[in-house]
Motif scaffolding. Structure first.
Motif, PDB file in Angstrom:
ATOM      1  N   LEU A   1       7.400  -8.256  -2.559  1.00  0.00           N
ATOM      2  CA  LEU A   1       8.049  -7.695  -1.372  1.00  0.00           C
ATOM      3  C   LEU A   1       7.446  -8.145  -0.050  1.00  0.00           C
ATOM      4  O   LEU A   1       7.975  -7.820   1.015  1.00  0.00           O
ATOM      5  CB  LEU A   1       8.019  -6.165  -1.451  1.00  0.00           C
ATOM      6  N   LEU A   2       6.325  -8.881  -0.094  1.00  0.00           N
ATOM      7  CA  LEU A   2       5.683  -9.290   1.144  1.00  0.00           C
ATOM      8  C   LEU A   2       6.616 -10.074   2.059  1.00  0.00           C
ATOM      9  O   LEU A   2       6.700  -9.807   3.264  1.00  0.00           O
ATOM     10  CB  LEU A   2       4.439 -10.134   0.843  1.00  0.00           C
ATOM     11  N   ILE A   3       7.309 -11.057   1.501  1.00  0.00           N
ATOM     12  CA  ILE A   3       8.152 -11.914   2.340  1.00  0.00           C
ATOM     13  C   ILE A   3       9.352 -11.151   2.901  1.00  0.00           C
ATOM     14  O   ILE A   3       9.576 -11.163   4.114  1.00  0.00           O
ATOM     15  CB  ILE A   3       8.595 -13.171   1.576  1.00  0.00           C
ATOM     16  N   PRO A   4      10.146 -10.466   2.050  1.00  0.00           N
ATOM     17  CA  PRO A   4      11.302  -9.758   2.633  1.00  0.00           C
ATOM     18  C   PRO A   4      10.903  -8.652   3.599  1.00  0.00           C
ATOM     19  O   PRO A   4      11.545  -8.473   4.639  1.00  0.00           O
ATOM     20  CB  PRO A   4      12.032  -9.194   1.405  1.00  0.00           C
ATOM     21  N   LEU A   5       9.826  -7.922   3.296  1.00  0.00           N
ATOM     22  CA  LEU A   5       9.406  -6.863   4.216  1.00  0.00           C
ATOM     23  C   LEU A   5       8.754  -7.447   5.461  1.00  0.00           C
ATOM     24  O   LEU A   5       8.871  -6.884   6.558  1.00  0.00           O
ATOM     25  CB  LEU A   5       8.438  -5.905   3.504  1.00  0.00           C
TER      26      LEU A   5
END
Length: 504
Positions: A64-68
Motif C-alpha cells: 500500500l505504500l505506493i497507492p497511499l
C-alpha cells in the motif's frame, strides 16, 4: 497551503515531528521482535504464525505504500500522515488486546495499513520542505533520530516484556503517537500539483503480486512445493501479477493516463541501483533481527530485557553513525559511504554466524551487532539521499513511496525466506542430533525453537540447543552473503555529489 518561504522559516520542528513519527514505526518492529518468544508462548503460536505476525505487517506496508503515497500527494501529505497515525494507534490498541493468533495477525494487518500512510509522507514532506544544504542536513537528522529511537526500542521492549508482559509492546505506541499527533499541527501541508487520477488496475496488481509472493515463501514450509500444495500456484500468480503490473503501467503512461508506479524513475541511475541495494539490504536486515531474539531467549535462556540489551548494541551502532557520517561526507562521496556501510553489515552478519554457539556469553554478539548497526547507519540515510538526489521534486512523492516499497518488499521477503532457512535448519539439525525423537524434532521446528524451553532432560536439551545454534549460524551466514550482493548493487551507484536533478 503554506508557501515554501513560510515553511522554511518554521525551522527544524517539522523534521523532528516527522522523524519521531517514522521512529514509532521502527520502534514497533524492534519491540515486536523482542516480544515474539513471549507472544509465541502465551498465545501458543506456531513458527508460521510468528512469521505471519512479522511478514503480514511488512506485506501490507509494501503493498500500500505506493497507492497511499500517491493519495497523500493529491489530498495532502500532512492530512495522510495524521490519518495514518490514528489508524496505527487504533491497530496497536487492538494488538495489545489480542487473545488469539488470528486476532493479533489481523491487528498487524491494520498496523501495516497505518504505517503505509505514515512513512512515505515523512520523506515526501522532508523532500518538499527542505532544499539545498538543508535537505542534506534533514536527511542526516532524519536517519540519526530513527537510529536513536531504534536504540531505545530493544531496551524499552525488553523491560516492558520482562516486567509487564508482551502486550505493552503495543500499548507503548499510544503515548508516543499522541505526542506526534499534537506536533503534527506544526508540519506544513504539501501536495504534488501534477498528481491526480486513480490507477485501480495498478493497485490491484501490486497488492495481489506482493501478497502472493510472500504467501508462497512463508507457506512453502507448511505445504511444500509439490502435490496438491497451493504454493506453486501462489508463486505463479505473483509472477503473473507483477509482470502484468509492469505492462499495465507502461501502457497507461504511454497513453498519458495516471499511473501508480512511475517506471520512468528507473531511468535515473541513482534511483535504479539504489533501489536494488535497498531491497537486498532490507531482505538481510529484517530476517536476521527476527531470528536472533528467538535464539537468545528460547535456546540460550536470556530474558527479554537481556535480549533487548544485546540487540540494542545494533541500534547503538546505527545511532553512533549519525555523528560519523557528516565527517565522512567531507572525505568521500555518498555512494562510498553506502558501500562502506554495506561492507560493515556483511562483515557483522558473517561474524555473528561464526561466533554462534550454545555456550555464548551475553557480550559475545555485542561488538558484531554494533559493527552491523554502524553499517546500517552509514548505508540507510545516505542510500535514501543518493536515491532521491536526482529525482525532480514533482516526482518526490512517487519516489519516496517507491523506495520505501522496495525496502518493505525486501523486508517481507527477508522475514519469509530467512525464517524458512531457520525452520528448515532447525528441522534438519534436530533430526541429526536426535534421530530417535522425531516428535520432539517436529515440535522444535514448528515452534521456531520455543519448545526447547520445555525440555527437562539435560542431554536432550543440549542437543536441541546445539541444533538451534546451527540453524541460527546458517541464517547469519546467508544474511552475510545477501548483504554482499547488496554491496555489488551499490558499486553501480553513480556519484550524485548530493546534487538534485534540475527540474524539467
Amino acid at each position: 497551503m503554506v508557501s515554501l518561504t513560510e515553511r522554511t522559516r518554521q525551522g527544524w520542528l517539522p523534521l523532528f515531528v516527522l522523524a519521531v513519527g517514522m521512529s514509532m514505526i521502527i520502534i514497533d518492529a524492534t519491540i515486536v521482535n523482542v516480544a515474539v518468544p513471549a507472544i509465541l508462548a502465551d498465545l501458543r503460536l506456531s513458527a508460521t504464525d510468528v512469521e505471519w505476525i512479522n511478514s503480514i505487517y511488512s506485506l501490507m506496508f509494501a503493498a500500500l505504500l505506493i497507492p497511499l503515497g500517491r493519495t497523500g500527494d493529491v489530498r495532502g501529505r500532512r492530512r495522510m500522515f495524521v490519518l495514518g497515525l490514528v489508524v496505527f494507534l487504533a491497530a496497536s490498541a487492538l494488538a495489545a488486546a489480542s487473545v488469539s493468533g488470528p486476532m493479533l495477525i489481523g491487528a498487524r494487518v491494520i498496523q501495516g495499513v497505518g504505517a503505509a500512510m505514515v512513512v512515505p509522507m515523512t520523506l515526501a514532506t522532508i523532500n518538499a520542505v527542505y532544499t539545498g544544504s538543508r535537505r542534506v542536513i534533514a536527511f542526516a537528522v532524519w536517519g540519526s533520530v530513527i537510529g536513536g529511537m531504534a536504540a531505545v526500542g530493544p531496551l524499552l521492549g525488553g523491560w516492558l516484556v520482562t516486567d509487564h508482559g508482551w502486550r505493552w509492546a503495543f500499548w507503548v505506541n499510544l503515548p508516543i503517537g499522541l505526542l506526534v499527533l499534537a506536533g503534527a499541527t506544526r508540519v506544513p501541508e504539501t501536495r504534488d500539483p501534477s498528481a491526480g487520477g486513480h490507477d485501480v488496475p495498478g493497485v490491484l496488481l501490486s497488492t495481489v503480486g506482493t501478497s502472493s509472493l510472500v504467501f508462497s515463501l512463508i507457506e512453502s514450509q507448511r505445504y511444500g512445493w509439490g502435490g496438491s500444495s497451493p504454493v506453486p500456484y501462489a508463486f505463479a500468480l505473483a509472477v503473473l501479477a507483477l509482470t502484468g503490473l509492469v505492462l499495465v503501467e507502461r501502457s497507461r503512461a504511454r497513453r498519458g493516463r495516471p499511473v501508480m508506479l512511475d517506471l520512468s524513475l528507473f531511468s535515473i541511475s541513482s534511483f535504479r541501483y539504489g533501489g536494488a541495494a535497498a531491497t537486498v539490504v532490507a531482505l538481510g536486515e529484517f530476517g536476521m533481527i527476527l531470528v536472533l531474539p528467538l535464539f537468545l531467549q528460547t535456546a540460550i535462556g536470556f530474558t527479554a530485557f537481556q535480549t533487548g540489551l544485546i540487540i540494542a548494541s545494533l541500534a547503538a551502532g546505527a545511532f553512533l553513525s549519525g555523528g560519523i557520517v557528516p565527517r565522512l561526507a567531507k572525505l568521500m562521496p555518498a555512494r562510498r559511504i553506502v558501500q562502506l556501510g554495506l561492507l560493515c553489515e556483511a562483515a557483522g552478519a558473517a561474524a555473528i554466524g561464526l561466533v554462534v554457539s550454545p555456550g555464548l556469553g551475553p557480550w559475545t554478539f555485542v561488538p558484531w551487532l554494533a559493527l552491523y548497526g554502524l553499517g546500517v547507519g552509514f548505508a540507510s540515510a545516505q542510500l535514501t539521499s543518493v536515491m532521491l538526489a536526482q529525482v525532480p521534486s514533482r516526482q518526490s512523492g512517487q519516489a519516496s513511496g517507491l523506495q520505501s516499497t522496495m525496502r518493505q518488499v525486501g523486508a517481507a521477503i527477508g522475514v519469509a525466506a530467512l525464517g524458512g532457512v531457520l525452520v528448515t535448519g532447525l528441522g534438519g539439525a534436530m533430526e541429526r542430533h536426535l534421530p530417535d525423537r522425531p516428535d520432539l524434532a517436529r515440535a522444535v521446528r514448528d515452534s521456531a525453537g520455543a519448545a526447547i524451553a520445555g525440555i527437562r532432560e539435560p542431554a536432550t536439551r543440549a542437543a536441541a540447543v546445539e541444533a538451534s545454534a546451527e540453524a541460527t549460524r546458517r541464517v547469519s551466514l546467508v544474511t552475510g552473503a545477501v548483504l554482499l550482493a547488496g554491496v555489488g548493487a551499490a558499486l553501480l551507484l553513480p556519484d550524485t555529489g548530493g546534487r538534485r536533478r534540475e527540474e524539467e
